[in-house]
Motif scaffolding. Structure first.
Motif, mmCIF file in Angstrom:
data_model
loop_
_atom_site.group_PDB
_atom_site.id
_atom_site.type_symbol
_atom_site.label_atom_id
_atom_site.label_comp_id
_atom_site.label_asym_id
_atom_site.label_seq_id
_atom_site.Cartn_x
_atom_site.Cartn_y
_atom_site.Cartn_z
ATOM 1 N N ILE A 100 0.881 -1.272 -0.174
ATOM 2 C CA ILE A 100 0.008 0.042 -0.031
ATOM 3 C C ILE A 100 0.893 1.379 0.024
ATOM 4 C CG2 ILE A 100 -1.815 1.247 1.244
ATOM 5 C CD1 ILE A 100 -2.931 -1.412 2.367
ATOM 6 N N LEU A 101 1.756 1.503 0.909
ATOM 7 C CA LEU A 101 2.870 2.317 0.858
ATOM 8 C C LEU A 101 3.632 2.634 -0.316
ATOM 9 C CD1 LEU A 101 4.051 2.085 4.675
ATOM 10 C CD2 LEU A 101 2.269 3.636 3.642
ATOM 11 N N TYR A 102 3.874 1.441 -1.047
ATOM 12 C CA TYR A 102 4.484 1.670 -2.319
ATOM 13 C C TYR A 102 3.825 2.490 -3.277
ATOM 14 C CZ TYR A 102 7.203 0.282 -6.320
ATOM 15 O OH TYR A 102 8.093 0.315 -7.473
ATOM 16 N N VAL A 103 2.470 2.111 -3.492
ATOM 17 C CA VAL A 103 1.591 2.733 -4.375
ATOM 18 C C VAL A 103 1.487 4.225 -3.870
ATOM 19 C CG1 VAL A 103 -0.623 2.558 -5.422
ATOM 20 C CG2 VAL A 103 0.375 0.671 -5.056
ATOM 21 N N GLY A 104 1.158 4.363 -2.833
ATOM 22 C CA GLY A 104 1.013 5.808 -2.183
ATOM 23 C C GLY A 104 2.074 6.576 -2.141
ATOM 24 N N LEU A 105 3.356 5.994 -2.202
ATOM 25 C CA LEU A 105 4.531 6.901 -2.221
ATOM 26 C C LEU A 105 4.952 7.484 -3.722
ATOM 27 C CD1 LEU A 105 7.150 8.052 -1.131
ATOM 28 C CD2 LEU A 105 8.225 5.660 -1.602
ATOM 29 N N HIS A 106 4.343 6.362 -4.630
ATOM 30 C CA HIS A 106 4.644 6.737 -6.084
ATOM 31 C C HIS A 106 3.600 8.225 -6.245
ATOM 32 C CE1 HIS A 106 7.759 4.297 -7.885
ATOM 33 N NE2 HIS A 106 7.370 3.620 -6.772
ATOM 34 N N ALA A 107 2.284 7.723 -5.845
ATOM 35 C CA ALA A 107 1.251 8.814 -6.221
ATOM 36 C C ALA A 107 1.750 10.101 -5.629
ATOM 37 C CB ALA A 107 0.174 8.365 -5.493
ATOM 38 N N THR A 108 2.183 10.305 -4.334
ATOM 39 C CA THR A 108 2.852 11.468 -3.702
ATOM 40 C C THR A 108 3.799 12.055 -4.388
ATOM 41 O OG1 THR A 108 1.996 10.541 -1.422
ATOM 42 C CG2 THR A 108 3.491 12.207 -1.525
#
Length: 285
Positions: A75-83
């Motif tokens: 989840i954090l991996y996807v959120g990090l790229h979006a941020t």
């Protein structure tokens, strides 16, 4: 005349030093912004890759934490790229209102395209909350038998006994039967062995039970036992059953399979193969 005046105006603007200076300065700033965005993106990803191994080593023996870490990490991996993409767009000068409108439209499109994956996401949360299984458990999921290798946002990866990595959607897991062999400390062994109809069943059963009972990894309680399972077309099938711990199950299983024929050969009991009797009748013409 109009075309000529337009051409003259364009040429004058191109020759105008103020316009050239302004364009050059803006272009240089744009290149600097791109370099900053790329540097920021690479720096953050590099730092995260250094932090993740340290985080994974912490409490590595706790397999429940390992399952949760695997799920949260995805989840954090996807959120990090979006941020990071959002920050880079803001640095490049994209307006907040335009960015919000873009992400709103993108969210609707992604939601419609990935509507089936929402059930997979919910399935992953259910697996973690109810602890259906965790990383390292031996399971049978969707007909795939092996060990849980990873629990992702949308799927669970199973490493089969052939060392194949099978990815199963979480949505199909919560709606189907799941067998978790690791949940129980001991596990039953079952073998179906066919013997010929001429064989002494008591001798055959005793030979098979002795083979399993003599294995030190087989538990004495519950006791080893056998019984006639079926009267088949070419053989009498004997069911041999015993119990062992989960960690020794496959060792005992393979050792027993390797020893069955030898144990029956010592008692001169044959294991038949399918046969067919053909009878010829003479017909007088």
């Amino acid at each position: 005349m109009k075309a000529q005046s337009f051409t003259d105006e364009v040429l004058n603007n191109l020759i105008d030093k103020n316009i050239l200076v302004t364009f050059t300065v803006e272009f240089i700033f744009f290149i600097i912004k791109i370099i900053v965005c790329i540097s920021l993106y690479c720096f953050v990803l590099k730092m995260v890759k250094k932090i993740i191994p340290i985080y994974n080593k912490a409490k590595k023996e706790n397999m429940i934490d390992q399952s949760l870490r695997s799920f949260i990490r995805s989840i954090l991996y996807v959120g990090l790229h979006a941020t990071l993409i959002t920050i880079c767009l803001l640095i490049l000068g994209v307006k907040e209102s335009s960015l919000l409108a873009f992400f709103g439209t993108l969210g609707i499109g992604v939601g419609l395209a990935l509507k089936d994956n929402l059930s997979n996401f919910a399935g992953g949360i259910i697996v973690l909350i109810f602890k259906t299984y965790k990383v390292g458990d031996e399971v049978n999921i969707a007909g795939e038998m092996g060990y849980v290798y990873d629990i992702d946002i949308f799927s669970t990866t199973v490493r089969t006994h052939n060392n194949d990595l099978v990815i199963v959607p979480n949505g199909s897991i919560v709606s189907n039967k799941v067998i978790n062999y690791t949940k129980t400390p001991i596990r039953r062994l079952k073998f179906i062995i066919g013997v010929s109809y001429d064989a002494d069943l008591d001798v055959a059963r005793e030979a098979l039970e002795k083979l399993l009972r003599n294995n030190p990894l087989v538990l004495a309680d519950p006791a080893v036992y056998s019984h006639v399972d079926a009267y088949a077309d070419s053989s009498i099938n004997i069911a041999l059953k015993g119990w062992t711990t989960n960690e020794h199950y496959w060792t005992v299983y393979k050792e027993t399979l390797n020893g069955i024929k030898g144990a029956l050969d010592k008692e001169k009991i044959s294991i038949p193969f399918p046969q067919m009797d053909v009878h010829f009748n003479n017909v007088d013409k």
